[in-house]
Design a protein around this motif. Structure first.
Motif, PDB file in Angstrom:
ATOM      1  N   VAL A   1      -0.503   5.702   5.035  1.00 18.29           N
ATOM      2  CA  VAL A   1      -1.179   4.406   4.880  1.00 18.29           C
ATOM      3  C   VAL A   1      -1.838   3.986   6.191  1.00 18.29           C
ATOM      4  O   VAL A   1      -2.983   3.524   6.208  1.00 18.29           O
ATOM      5  CB  VAL A   1      -0.176   3.334   4.405  1.00 18.29           C
ATOM      6  CG1 VAL A   1      -0.802   1.940   4.482  1.00 18.29           C
ATOM      7  CG2 VAL A   1       0.267   3.623   2.980  1.00 18.29           C
ATOM      8  N   LEU A   2      -1.114   4.160   7.301  1.00 19.85           N
ATOM      9  CA  LEU A   2      -1.645   3.733   8.596  1.00 19.85           C
ATOM     10  C   LEU A   2      -2.784   4.626   9.078  1.00 19.85           C
ATOM     11  O   LEU A   2      -3.708   4.149   9.747  1.00 19.85           O
ATOM     12  CB  LEU A   2      -0.515   3.723   9.635  1.00 19.85           C
ATOM     13  CG  LEU A   2       0.601   2.699   9.402  1.00 19.85           C
ATOM     14  CD1 LEU A   2       1.673   2.832  10.473  1.00 19.85           C
ATOM     15  CD2 LEU A   2       0.053   1.280   9.374  1.00 19.85           C
TER      16      LEU A   2
ATOM     17  N   CYS B   1      -4.641   7.647 -12.122  1.00 20.08           N
ATOM     18  CA  CYS B   1      -5.623   7.267 -11.103  1.00 20.08           C
ATOM     19  C   CYS B   1      -5.057   7.442  -9.694  1.00 20.08           C
ATOM     20  O   CYS B   1      -5.727   7.977  -8.800  1.00 20.08           O
ATOM     21  CB  CYS B   1      -6.066   5.822 -11.317  1.00 20.08           C
ATOM     22  SG  CYS B   1      -6.993   5.549 -12.845  1.00 20.08           S
ATOM     23  N   LEU B   2      -3.815   7.006  -9.490  1.00 17.89           N
ATOM     24  CA  LEU B   2      -3.193   7.127  -8.170  1.00 17.89           C
ATOM     25  C   LEU B   2      -2.967   8.581  -7.795  1.00 17.89           C
ATOM     26  O   LEU B   2      -3.231   8.995  -6.659  1.00 17.89           O
ATOM     27  CB  LEU B   2      -1.859   6.358  -8.146  1.00 17.89           C
ATOM     28  CG  LEU B   2      -1.930   4.844  -8.302  1.00 17.89           C
ATOM     29  CD1 LEU B   2      -0.529   4.249  -8.272  1.00 17.89           C
ATOM     30  CD2 LEU B   2      -2.795   4.216  -7.212  1.00 17.89           C
ATOM     31  N   MET B   3      -2.482   9.375  -8.743  1.00 22.01           N
ATOM     32  CA  MET B   3      -2.176  10.775  -8.468  1.00 22.01           C
ATOM     33  C   MET B   3      -3.445  11.568  -8.193  1.00 22.01           C
ATOM     34  O   MET B   3      -3.466  12.444  -7.325  1.00 22.01           O
ATOM     35  CB  MET B   3      -1.418  11.378  -9.655  1.00 22.01           C
ATOM     36  CG  MET B   3      -0.717  12.700  -9.357  1.00 22.01           C
ATOM     37  SD  MET B   3       0.721  12.481  -8.293  1.00 22.01           S
ATOM     38  CE  MET B   3       0.412  13.703  -7.023  1.00 22.01           C
ATOM     39  N   MET B   4      -4.507  11.269  -8.901  1.00 23.78           N
ATOM     40  CA  MET B   4      -5.763  11.990  -8.721  1.00 23.78           C
ATOM     41  C   MET B   4      -6.315  11.781  -7.309  1.00 23.78           C
ATOM     42  O   MET B   4      -6.707  12.734  -6.637  1.00 23.78           O
ATOM     43  CB  MET B   4      -6.795  11.524  -9.761  1.00 23.78           C
ATOM     44  CG  MET B   4      -8.144  12.203  -9.646  1.00 23.78           C
ATOM     45  SD  MET B   4      -9.277  11.735 -10.979  1.00 23.78           S
ATOM     46  CE  MET B   4      -9.383   9.946 -10.712  1.00 23.78           C
TER      47      MET B   4
ATOM     48  N   LEU C   1       0.824  -1.200   0.000  1.00 26.92           N
ATOM     49  CA  LEU C   1       0.000   0.000   0.000  1.00 26.92           C
ATOM     50  C   LEU C   1       0.864   1.258   0.000  1.00 26.92           C
ATOM     51  O   LEU C   1       0.518   2.266  -0.631  1.00 26.92           O
ATOM     52  CB  LEU C   1      -0.934  -0.004   1.214  1.00 26.92           C
ATOM     53  CG  LEU C   1      -2.024  -1.085   1.221  1.00 26.92           C
ATOM     54  CD1 LEU C   1      -2.783  -1.070   2.544  1.00 26.92           C
ATOM     55  CD2 LEU C   1      -2.981  -0.894   0.048  1.00 26.92           C
ATOM     56  N   CYS C   2       1.996   1.190   0.703  1.00 24.07           N
ATOM     57  CA  CYS C   2       2.926   2.323   0.723  1.00 24.07           C
ATOM     58  C   CYS C   2       3.470   2.620  -0.676  1.00 24.07           C
ATOM     59  O   CYS C   2       3.676   3.778  -1.041  1.00 24.07           O
ATOM     60  CB  CYS C   2       4.090   2.052   1.681  1.00 24.07           C
ATOM     61  SG  CYS C   2       3.675   2.207   3.430  1.00 24.07           S
ATOM     62  N   LEU C   3       3.706   1.569  -1.458  1.00 23.59           N
ATOM     63  CA  LEU C   3       4.215   1.758  -2.816  1.00 23.59           C
ATOM     64  C   LEU C   3       3.243   2.566  -3.672  1.00 23.59           C
ATOM     65  O   LEU C   3       3.664   3.311  -4.562  1.00 23.59           O
ATOM     66  CB  LEU C   3       4.480   0.405  -3.476  1.00 23.59           C
ATOM     67  CG  LEU C   3       5.638  -0.428  -2.917  1.00 23.59           C
ATOM     68  CD1 LEU C   3       5.802  -1.714  -3.726  1.00 23.59           C
ATOM     69  CD2 LEU C   3       6.952   0.354  -2.921  1.00 23.59           C
ATOM     70  N   LEU C   4       1.947   2.431  -3.398  1.00 20.57           N
ATOM     71  CA  LEU C   4       0.945   3.168  -4.171  1.00 20.57           C
ATOM     72  C   LEU C   4       1.019   4.667  -3.878  1.00 20.57           C
ATOM     73  O   LEU C   4       0.706   5.493  -4.740  1.00 20.57           O
ATOM     74  CB  LEU C   4      -0.455   2.638  -3.852  1.00 20.57           C
ATOM     75  CG  LEU C   4      -0.683   1.145  -4.114  1.00 20.57           C
ATOM     76  CD1 LEU C   4      -2.080   0.740  -3.689  1.00 20.57           C
ATOM     77  CD2 LEU C   4      -0.460   0.811  -5.592  1.00 20.57           C
ATOM     78  N   PHE C   5       1.417   5.015  -2.664  1.00 21.51           N
ATOM     79  CA  PHE C   5       1.547   6.416  -2.274  1.00 21.51           C
ATOM     80  C   PHE C   5       2.944   6.974  -2.544  1.00 21.51           C
ATOM     81  O   PHE C   5       3.135   8.195  -2.525  1.00 21.51           O
ATOM     82  CB  PHE C   5       1.256   6.588  -0.780  1.00 21.51           C
ATOM     83  CG  PHE C   5      -0.198   6.655  -0.435  1.00 21.51           C
ATOM     84  CD1 PHE C   5      -0.912   7.835  -0.584  1.00 21.51           C
ATOM     85  CD2 PHE C   5      -0.857   5.542   0.067  1.00 21.51           C
ATOM     86  CE1 PHE C   5      -2.255   7.913  -0.254  1.00 21.51           C
ATOM     87  CE2 PHE C   5      -2.201   5.603   0.406  1.00 21.51           C
ATOM     88  CZ  PHE C   5      -2.894   6.790   0.247  1.00 21.51           C
TER      89      PHE C   5
ATOM     90  N   ILE D   1      -8.946   3.724   4.638  1.00 23.86           N
ATOM     91  CA  ILE D   1      -9.972   3.703   3.587  1.00 23.86           C
ATOM     92  C   ILE D   1      -9.405   4.235   2.270  1.00 23.86           C
ATOM     93  O   ILE D   1      -9.616   3.642   1.202  1.00 23.86           O
ATOM     94  CB  ILE D   1     -11.203   4.535   4.015  1.00 23.86           C
ATOM     95  CG1 ILE D   1     -11.870   3.891   5.222  1.00 23.86           C
ATOM     96  CG2 ILE D   1     -12.194   4.646   2.856  1.00 23.86           C
ATOM     97  CD1 ILE D   1     -13.042   4.659   5.778  1.00 23.86           C
ATOM     98  N   VAL D   2      -8.657   5.339   2.354  1.00 26.19           N
ATOM     99  CA  VAL D   2      -8.031   5.889   1.146  1.00 26.19           C
ATOM    100  C   VAL D   2      -7.015   4.904   0.582  1.00 26.19           C
ATOM    101  O   VAL D   2      -6.868   4.776  -0.642  1.00 26.19           O
ATOM    102  CB  VAL D   2      -7.366   7.251   1.440  1.00 26.19           C
ATOM    103  CG1 VAL D   2      -6.706   7.806   0.179  1.00 26.19           C
ATOM    104  CG2 VAL D   2      -8.376   8.240   1.985  1.00 26.19           C
ATOM    105  N   SER D   3      -6.331   4.194   1.461  1.00 21.86           N
ATOM    106  CA  SER D   3      -5.354   3.194   1.012  1.00 21.86           C
ATOM    107  C   SER D   3      -6.027   2.094   0.208  1.00 21.86           C
ATOM    108  O   SER D   3      -5.502   1.639  -0.815  1.00 21.86           O
ATOM    109  CB  SER D   3      -4.620   2.592   2.222  1.00 21.86           C
ATOM    110  OG  SER D   3      -3.892   3.581   2.918  1.00 21.86           O
ATOM    111  N   VAL D   4      -7.205   1.667   0.665  1.00 20.00           N
ATOM    112  CA  VAL D   4      -7.972   0.651  -0.073  1.00 20.00           C
ATOM    113  C   VAL D   4      -8.419   1.209  -1.419  1.00 20.00           C
ATOM    114  O   VAL D   4      -8.361   0.518  -2.451  1.00 20.00           O
ATOM    115  CB  VAL D   4      -9.190   0.179   0.750  1.00 20.00           C
ATOM    116  CG1 VAL D   4     -10.094  -0.714  -0.093  1.00 20.00           C
ATOM    117  CG2 VAL D   4      -8.734  -0.552   2.001  1.00 20.00           C
ATOM    118  N   ILE D   5      -8.852   2.471  -1.428  1.00 20.31           N
ATOM    119  CA  ILE D   5      -9.262   3.116  -2.685  1.00 20.31           C
ATOM    120  C   ILE D   5      -8.078   3.200  -3.643  1.00 20.31           C
ATOM    121  O   ILE D   5      -8.226   2.988  -4.853  1.00 20.31           O
ATOM    122  CB  ILE D   5      -9.847   4.513  -2.411  1.00 20.31           C
ATOM    123  CG1 ILE D   5     -11.151   4.393  -1.610  1.00 20.31           C
ATOM    124  CG2 ILE D   5     -10.109   5.260  -3.719  1.00 20.31           C
ATOM    125  CD1 ILE D   5     -11.703   5.709  -1.131  1.00 20.31           C
ATOM    126  N   MET D   6      -6.901   3.498  -3.104  1.00 19.25           N
ATOM    127  CA  MET D   6      -5.684   3.541  -3.935  1.00 19.25           C
ATOM    128  C   MET D   6      -5.398   2.170  -4.533  1.00 19.25           C
ATOM    129  O   MET D   6      -4.997   2.055  -5.697  1.00 19.25           O
ATOM    130  CB  MET D   6      -4.497   4.020  -3.098  1.00 19.25           C
ATOM    131  CG  MET D   6      -4.526   5.486  -2.730  1.00 19.25           C
ATOM    132  SD  MET D   6      -4.090   6.583  -4.107  1.00 19.25           S
ATOM    133  CE  MET D   6      -2.297   6.479  -4.058  1.00 19.25           C
TER     134      MET D   6
END
Length: 206
Positions: A150-151, A189-192, A123-127, A155-160
């Motif tokens: 992430v921690l 998508c990730l940046m938005m 999940l951290c990699l997505l951010f 919810i945003v992490s799941v959306i990412m």
């Protein structure tokens, strides 16, 4: 002559599609230029930086020149940042495989613990790249802030995660899209989503 209605929407989405195709080509070229080993991270950072500008409503700049500028400026920093994440991932993978060899209770507990850390890592990699292009920090601060995001924002992490999965699934189902959108659509998508979160947090901080 100004278009309206569905024609205007068509022009809008076609414009975005062309921009994403263009920056995807730049991303692939930049990655190959560094033989992927040293090119993938600065090229990815440059792609996210370009998309960030577009999402901020900025269009009056040369995409190629800005991409090249970020690529050159962040060449060393992005490689350091990227390989720190890569090393952390390798350590987690090695630990997980090591603990799985044993059948004791402690090994089982350590396996599950390492697996959960691995989920957080993914999940951290997505951010990781949105955080890098949006803030001005030191490499370790980027990593610290990414983990905290992430921690603190599950919810945003799941959306990412979904924002990564759906474009990926689309391109797997339609392989012809890969050369044109394999990196840029996911980055968009990730940046938005990340920018909406960043803006919300910045408003709260003010």
């Amino acid at each position: 002559m100004e278009v309206s209605g569905w024609k205007r929407s068509l022009v809008y989405y076609a414009d975005w599609a062309l921009k994403l195709v263009y920056v995807n080509i730049l991303w692939l070229f930049g990655s190959v230029l560094g033989l992927f080993v040293t090119g993938i991270f600065p090229s990815t950072i440059a792609m996210f930086a370009v998309i960030r500008k577009w999402l901020q409503g900025e269009d009056d700049f040369s995409t190629f020149m800005y991409f090249r500028q970020v690529y050159q400026k962040e060449f060393l920093g992005s490689n350091l940042y990227g390989y720190i994440w890569a090393i952390l991932g390798f350590i987690l993978y090695f630990d997980l495989q090591f603990f799985r060899q044993f059948t004791s209770l402690w090994s089982l507990l350590l396996t599950y613990f390492t697996f959960m850390i691995g989920v957080i890592y993914v999940l951290c990699l997505l951010f990781a790249f949105p955080v890098y292009v949006h803030f001005q920090l030191r490499p370790l601060q980027y990593i610290k802030n990414t983990i905290l995001l992430v921690l603190s924002q599950p919810i945003v992490s799941v959306i990412m995660a979904l924002a990564f999965y759906f474009p990926y699934y689309l391109m797997i189902k339609i392989p012809g899209l890969l050369p044109f959108f394999c990196g840029s659509l996911i980055a968009f998508c990730l940046m938005m989503i990340a920018m909406k979160l960043f803006n919300k947090l910045e408003k709260k901080a003010q």
